[in-house]
Write a protein that holds these residues in place. Structure first.
Motif, PDB file in Angstrom:
ATOM      1  N   LEU A  25       0.984  -1.256   0.078  1.00 43.45           N
ATOM      2  CA  LEU A  25      -0.007  -0.098  -0.191  1.00 43.45           C
ATOM      3  C   LEU A  25       0.857   1.378   0.160  1.00 43.45           C
ATOM      4  O   LEU A  25       1.600   1.493   0.894  1.00 43.45           O
ATOM      5  CB  LEU A  25      -0.913   0.035   1.199  1.00 43.45           C
ATOM      6  CG  LEU A  25      -1.713  -1.203   1.328  1.00 43.45           C
ATOM      7  CD1 LEU A  25      -2.506  -1.200   2.948  1.00 43.45           C
ATOM      8  CD2 LEU A  25      -2.863  -1.266   0.300  1.00 43.45           C
ATOM      9  N   GLU A  26       0.939   2.051  -1.070  1.00 43.59           N
ATOM     10  CA  GLU A  26       1.715   3.129  -1.146  1.00 43.59           C
ATOM     11  C   GLU A  26       0.854   4.339  -0.934  1.00 43.59           C
ATOM     12  O   GLU A  26      -0.197   4.758  -1.389  1.00 43.59           O
ATOM     13  CB  GLU A  26       2.242   3.337  -2.524  1.00 43.59           C
ATOM     14  CG  GLU A  26       3.139   2.424  -3.058  1.00 43.59           C
ATOM     15  CD  GLU A  26       4.343   2.136  -2.335  1.00 43.59           C
ATOM     16  OE1 GLU A  26       4.778   3.404  -1.752  1.00 43.59           O
ATOM     17  OE2 GLU A  26       5.148   1.333  -2.729  1.00 43.59           O
ATOM     18  N   PRO A  27       1.268   5.104   0.263  1.00 50.81           N
ATOM     19  CA  PRO A  27       0.382   6.268   0.661  1.00 50.81           C
ATOM     20  C   PRO A  27       0.180   7.196  -0.151  1.00 50.81           C
ATOM     21  O   PRO A  27      -0.896   8.024  -0.203  1.00 50.81           O
ATOM     22  CB  PRO A  27       1.103   6.638   1.885  1.00 50.81           C
ATOM     23  CG  PRO A  27       2.536   6.241   1.724  1.00 50.81           C
ATOM     24  CD  PRO A  27       2.562   4.846   1.061  1.00 50.81           C
ATOM     25  N   GLU A  28       1.262   7.583  -1.130  1.00 44.99           N
ATOM     26  CA  GLU A  28       0.806   8.546  -2.176  1.00 44.99           C
ATOM     27  C   GLU A  28      -0.210   8.285  -2.972  1.00 44.99           C
ATOM     28  O   GLU A  28      -0.892   9.240  -3.665  1.00 44.99           O
ATOM     29  CB  GLU A  28       2.129   8.786  -2.861  1.00 44.99           C
ATOM     30  CG  GLU A  28       3.217   9.396  -2.096  1.00 44.99           C
ATOM     31  CD  GLU A  28       4.145   8.542  -1.353  1.00 44.99           C
ATOM     32  OE1 GLU A  28       5.172   8.707  -0.773  1.00 44.99           O
ATOM     33  OE2 GLU A  28       3.723   7.234  -1.621  1.00 44.99           O
ATOM     34  N   GLU A  29      -0.461   6.984  -3.250  1.00 46.04           N
ATOM     35  CA  GLU A  29      -1.655   6.756  -3.993  1.00 46.04           C
ATOM     36  C   GLU A  29      -2.766   6.142  -3.552  1.00 46.04           C
ATOM     37  O   GLU A  29      -3.896   6.375  -4.092  1.00 46.04           O
ATOM     38  CB  GLU A  29      -1.283   5.329  -4.877  1.00 46.04           C
ATOM     39  CG  GLU A  29       0.076   5.521  -5.611  1.00 46.04           C
ATOM     40  CD  GLU A  29       0.428   4.127  -6.368  1.00 46.04           C
ATOM     41  OE1 GLU A  29       0.018   3.180  -5.944  1.00 46.04           O
ATOM     42  OE2 GLU A  29       1.584   4.384  -6.869  1.00 46.04           O
TER      43      GLU A  29
END
Length: 316
Positions: A25-29
């Motif tokens: 899970l990429e926080p920027e996305e």
């Protein structure tokens, strides 16, 4: 055909790695970072000053909420950096890189750095003004010196890691479930807690073996020094500079806050989870819980809560 049966701990840790691979899970996305409101980000009853009967304006409460959340996030970034350093050292010194523990440590480091990026992004949006009065002082230098020693003691470090996981987990659960928490902040809290549950499982799986290999000095530190550090960690999640940033007496307010029933209830609930893990791992035995841990958690020598019980801001 022969099959290899992994020990129980190895099997659990391998499954944690599999779960980490399945959910990257990429926080920027994940989040709409522009959605954070300009005002108060947590409800009045979640402010650390709740219960002090202070008459604060709406503007002051809004600023205080942003300062408190930013201070906790900054503490989280620094603490997770210590965890990453400890894991990196263990990997660097490992003679068996195929150990499933090494693989999971790499997953956890990756997840922690994503959490740090999310926290830093939130801090930037919150625009805190508070200055931690400990920065640059003798206490900060002493702690930095101690940290450099802690990362060479895996068993002792893991106990502190449990504190660094359990305390924020409870604070974030309370905030995420409160109806007055800003939606972006609540979403980041839920995201962080989702992955931290695996980190707690890893810590609980490896604690018995790390404690079994710990020398006398590490064991003494766990018994006597760890509860002092954990209490300091909890109380400094919101440092005194936060209160001076909104015009309150810094140290006086900080001391009063940490004596309120609400703050003590949070500390007792979170640290009892740590103590329960230590009892389950055989680090301590019921009937012989050390005095420092009893004071930290408000329990008796068997590890049972002492009366009266204090209520959390929300049911957990």
């Amino acid at each position: 055909m022969t099959t290899t049966t992994l020990p129980a701990a190895d099997d659990r840790i391998a499954r944690l790695s599999t779960a980490s691979v399945r959910k990257v899970l990429e926080p920027e996305e994940l989040f709409d970072w522009e959605s954070l409101g300009d005002g108060q980000v947590v409800g009045d009853d979640l402010l650390t000053t709740a219960g002090l009967d202070l008459e604060l304006s709406a503007e002051t409460r809004a600023r205080l909420s942003r300062e408190e959340v930013a201070a906790m996030l900054e503490m989280g970034v620094h603490f997770e950096a210590v965890l990453n350093s400890g894991f990196a050292l263990q990997i660097a010194e490992s003679h068996d890189l195929t150990d499933p523990r090494i693989t999971y440590m790499l997953h956890e480091i990756a997840e922690e750095t994503r959490h740090q990026r999310a926290f830093i992004r939130l801090v930037d949006l919150l625009e805190p003004r508070a200055v931690n009065p400990l920065v640059g002082g003798i206490l900060e230098r002493l702690m930095q010196w101690q940290i450099r020693r802690f990362i060479h003691m895996p068993g002792f470090l893991l106990v502190l890691v449990l504190a660094g996981e359990e305390i924020p987990d409870l604070l974030q659960k309370i905030a995420a479930e409160h109806p007055d928490t800003d939606p972006l902040l609540a979403a980041v809290n839920r995201y962080h807690r989702q992955e931290e549950s695996r980190h707690l499982s890893f810590a609980k799986s490896t604690l018995p073996e790390l404690y079994g290999r710990a020398g006398r000095l590490q064991r003494l530190r766990i018994r006597y020094l760890a509860p002092i550090i954990i209490r300091g960690l909890f109380e400094m999640f919101v440092h005194p500079g936060v209160y001076s940033a909104v015009g309150l007496p810094a140290w006086k307010t900080w001391r009063r806050v940490n004596r309120t029933p609400q703050r003590r209830a949070i500390r007792y609930h979170a640290t009892r989870n740590i103590l329960r893990t230590l009892l389950d791992a055989g680090v301590f035995t019921r009937g012989r819980v050390p005095r420092g841990w009893r004071r930290l958690c408000a329990v008796d020598r068997f590890g049972d809560p002492v009366w009266p019980e204090l209520s959390l801001p929300v049911a957990v």
